[in-house]
Structure formats: C-alpha cells, structure tokens
Scaffold this active site. Structure first.
Site, PDB file in Angstrom:
ATOM      1  CB  SER A  80      41.488 -22.756   3.867  1.00 27.46           C
ATOM      2  OG  SER A  80      41.929 -22.611   5.277  1.00 27.46           O
ATOM      3  CE  LYS A  83      43.708 -19.737   5.483  1.00 30.38           C
ATOM      4  NZ  LYS A  83      44.364 -20.882   6.470  1.00 30.38           N
ATOM      5  CE1 TYR A 208      42.887 -16.301   7.538  1.00 30.85           C
ATOM      6  CE2 TYR A 208      41.656 -16.372   9.512  1.00 30.85           C
ATOM      7  CZ  TYR A 208      42.128 -16.941   8.675  1.00 30.85           C
ATOM      8  OH  TYR A 208      42.353 -18.363   8.576  1.00 30.85           O
ATOM      9  CE1 TYR A 260      43.559 -26.800   6.066  1.00 31.83           C
ATOM     10  CE2 TYR A 260      42.129 -28.304   4.990  1.00 31.83           C
ATOM     11  CZ  TYR A 260      42.316 -27.100   5.591  1.00 31.83           C
ATOM     12  OH  TYR A 260      41.284 -25.986   5.514  1.00 31.83           O
ATOM     13  CB  VAL A 278      37.360 -25.724   8.258  1.00 31.65           C
ATOM     14  CG1 VAL A 278      38.635 -25.969   8.576  1.00 31.65           C
ATOM     15  CG2 VAL A 278      36.683 -24.477   8.074  1.00 31.65           C
TER      16      VAL A 278
HETATM   17  N1  GLU Z   1      38.327 -19.332   9.014  1.00 32.20           N
HETATM   18  C1  GLU Z   1      39.057 -20.579   9.197  1.00 32.20           C
HETATM   19  C2  GLU Z   1      40.071 -20.478  10.232  1.00 32.20           C
HETATM   20  O1  GLU Z   1      40.832 -19.561  10.371  1.00 32.20           O
HETATM   21  C3  GLU Z   1      39.887 -21.113   8.019  1.00 32.20           C
HETATM   22  C4  GLU Z   1      40.449 -22.503   8.159  1.00 32.20           C
HETATM   23  C5  GLU Z   1      40.471 -23.411   6.841  1.00 32.20           C
HETATM   24  O2  GLU Z   1      39.555 -23.370   6.116  1.00 32.20           O
HETATM   25  O3  GLU Z   1      41.621 -24.211   7.011  1.00 32.20           O
HETATM   26  O4  GLU Z   1      40.147 -21.403  11.246  1.00 32.20           O
END
Ligand code: GLU
Length: 324
Positions: A80, A83, A208, A260, A278
């Site tokens: 994430s 992102k 993604y 989060y 994650v």
């Molecule tokens: N590739 C992970 C997913 O889409 C990223 C989630 C994350 O790091 O919060 O579940």
C-alpha cells in the site's frame, strides 16, 4: 540480515542525526520485542514467509546523510505504500479535477479492502485513494496505451523518486497476489459496474498488483519520502519531480488515512504523515528535514507493523518530531 547500526561513513551525522544515531540501536531492539505480538500477512501467500521479528529503519536527511539500524537491508514489497505515488502520478496525468471525480477525500472507518460503501453511498466512488478501491481506480487513471506501458511509467516514476534505476517489481509476489485476489477482483468489477473504473478490469488489476509488488529496502523508502519532505524536489539532485500542491495533497491523505484505522492514533502519538503496507513497510517523513523508511513484517490488529509503529512513536516523541 544485519543487526548492526550503520551510518553513512563518508558524511558522519552531526547535530540531531548524530544524537539519533547514538540512541537508535537501543530503541530498535526495545521495539523489536513488540513483533512477538504481531502476525505476518498471509492472505497474499508469497508474503507469509517474511521474517516476523525483523525490524529495520533508515533516516535520510537533505544532505544525503543517513542513519540506519537493524534489518534496513531487508527487501520487501511496497504494497500500500505504493498507493501514495500512483496517486501522485495520476494527479500529474489528470490534475485535481480529473482525479477527484473518480475518488473522494475522506477516511472510511472501514477495512482497507472493504467494498461496503461502494454499494450504499451514492455516487459509488471510493472514499479515498489509499484504500484498495481508491487505489484500483487510480491505477485505471495512469496514462499509457497498454497495461505494460502504464506499469513501465509507474516504475520509471518510482525509480526517479528512489534514485535507483534498478528498482523492479517482485514477480513471485505479483503472481501470488494476482492468483488469489478474489476481494480486489470483486471491488474492481463493482467499480466497473458503478462506471468509476475506466478500461478492462483485468488490465487495471495488472497495473495495481504490479505497483504493490515493487521491491525496496528501507533506503529506497527513505529516499522517496525525502522528496515528499522537500515538497516534491529531490534535495540530493535539485530536480523537481512532483508539483508542490500534489505533495501537499498526498501528505494530507497520509495524515488522515495513511495508517489504516489507526491513522488518528498514529497522528496523535507520532504526529507525522505516514503510509504503511501489509508487507510491514512504513514510509514517513519529517517535513523539510528527513525521509524515513521502516520495515517490520509482523502486523498488529490494525494492519500496521507492530514493532515499526512502536519504533516511530518512540523516536518521534524523543526527538520532538511531531508536526502538530
Ligand atoms: N496489494 C495489497 C492488497 O491489495 C495491498 C494492501 C495493503 O498493503 O494495504 O491487498
């Protein structure tokens, strides 16, 4: 894995960084103990083998002087954290109006991979670009004729920010996520039905999953964060890589929803814009001063690195780094 504290010996740290270098090994070992209460993410099978009690950190300043401790050389995928930077690339590609008609600006209070609000809140656009639904929409906005071209543009942008032309995505992690992503696939199809997502769903997901699988060390994350700490200009090269306004937007999202459903708690305890992933990585920064990369694969019940959060809160409080 290394357990020693290292500094950039060509430029020994001075001032606050020297004080940090002195304390860091002890703080890191104290925080590492926290890892035993966390769990490594396993819903992406390839992530499950990460060393659960690893903990590393790199702090980099605008003169290129860095201080590292623990497992700073451990390679991990950005997940994430990526992102933040695809959001920035989409803003460069489309401007604020183009992006914020497709994704909102508010925290959700839901899990990162929730789809519940896409059904019940009109007009069915994701609440923000850092939850999975938002980041999948952002992936669809990256310019390029094919998924391959889009992914290459993402990688080129990340390589510039990290100052490393060899940055690449981890093929095994990419394949592992692509093969098991039932929830993300559901979100993407729902977004397509809501007419939020442009283009072919599987093509968008390829972009993604690939940016989530870009592999880094704490040093790469610290360098990318340093560009944000300096409002979009890489202080080590003098190149402006991102318009200041877009960096301001990204940092605001990092404060309101980068950690989060513990973003409020982290803002109160550490007071720094941050984004976690994650795989246990955390990107954070002290505006105008430092870029910081942390990794600690064991996650707490909110999905953040349990030892990493402890370490950052300890350092920020001791060094008085809170922006508030
Ligand atoms: N590739 C992970 C997913 O889409 C990223 C989630 C994350 O790091 O919060 O579940």
């Amino acid at each position: 894995m290394t357990d020693n504290h290292q500094t950039d010996r060509s430029h020994p740290p001075q001032g606050p960084l020297a004080a940090l270098a002195k304390e860091l090994p002890d703080w890191l070992e104290t925080s590492r103990i926290q890892a035993s209460s966390g769990r490594v993410a396993s819903y992406i099978p390839e992530l499950a083998g990460a060393p659960y009690n690893a903990l590393g950190i790199t702090v980099l300043d605008g003169q290129g002087v860095s201080v590292s401790a623990g497992d700073a050389e451990l390679r991990f995928t950005m997940q994430s954290i990526s992102k933040v930077f695809t959001l920035l690339l989409a803003l460069i590609d489309h401007g604020e109006d183009g992006v914020f008609t497709k994704v909102g600006m508010e925290p959700t209070g839901d899990d990162f991979n929730s789809m519940v609000k896409l059904e019940i809140v009109v007009p069915g656009i994701p609440f923000n670009p850092l939850i999975n639904a938002g980041a999948i929409s952002i992936s669809s906005l990256i310019k390029g004729a094919t998924p391959k071209e889009k992914s290459e543009r993402v990688l080129a942008f990340f390589r510039d920010l990290a100052g490393d032309s060899s940055l690449a995505y981890n093929e095994a992690v990419y394949r592992s996520e692509a093969a098991t992503a039932n929830r993300n696939r559901s979100i993407a199809y729902l977004l397509k039905a809501n007419r939020v997502l442009e283009g072919d769903v599987e093509d968008v997901l390829e972009v993604y999953f690939k940016h989530c699988a870009i592999e880094v060390t704490c040093g790469h994350i610290a360098r990318m964060a340093l560009v944000l700490a300096y409002d979009g200009t890489d202080p080590l090269t003098g190149r402006q890589l991102i318009p200041r306004r877009y960096v301001q937007i990204a940092k605001t999202f990092m404060i309101t929803c980068g950690m989060y459903n513990a973003s409020g708690e982290f803002a109160i305890r550490a007071g720094l814009p941050a984004k976690s992933g994650v795989s246990g990585g955390i990107l954070t920064l002290v505006p105008g001063r430092y870029g910081i990369g942390v990794v600690g694969p064991a996650l707490n019940d909110k999905g953040n690195s349990t030892a990493g959060v402890h370490l950052l809160e300890t350092i920020s409080q001791a060094m008085d780094w809170s922006i508030f």
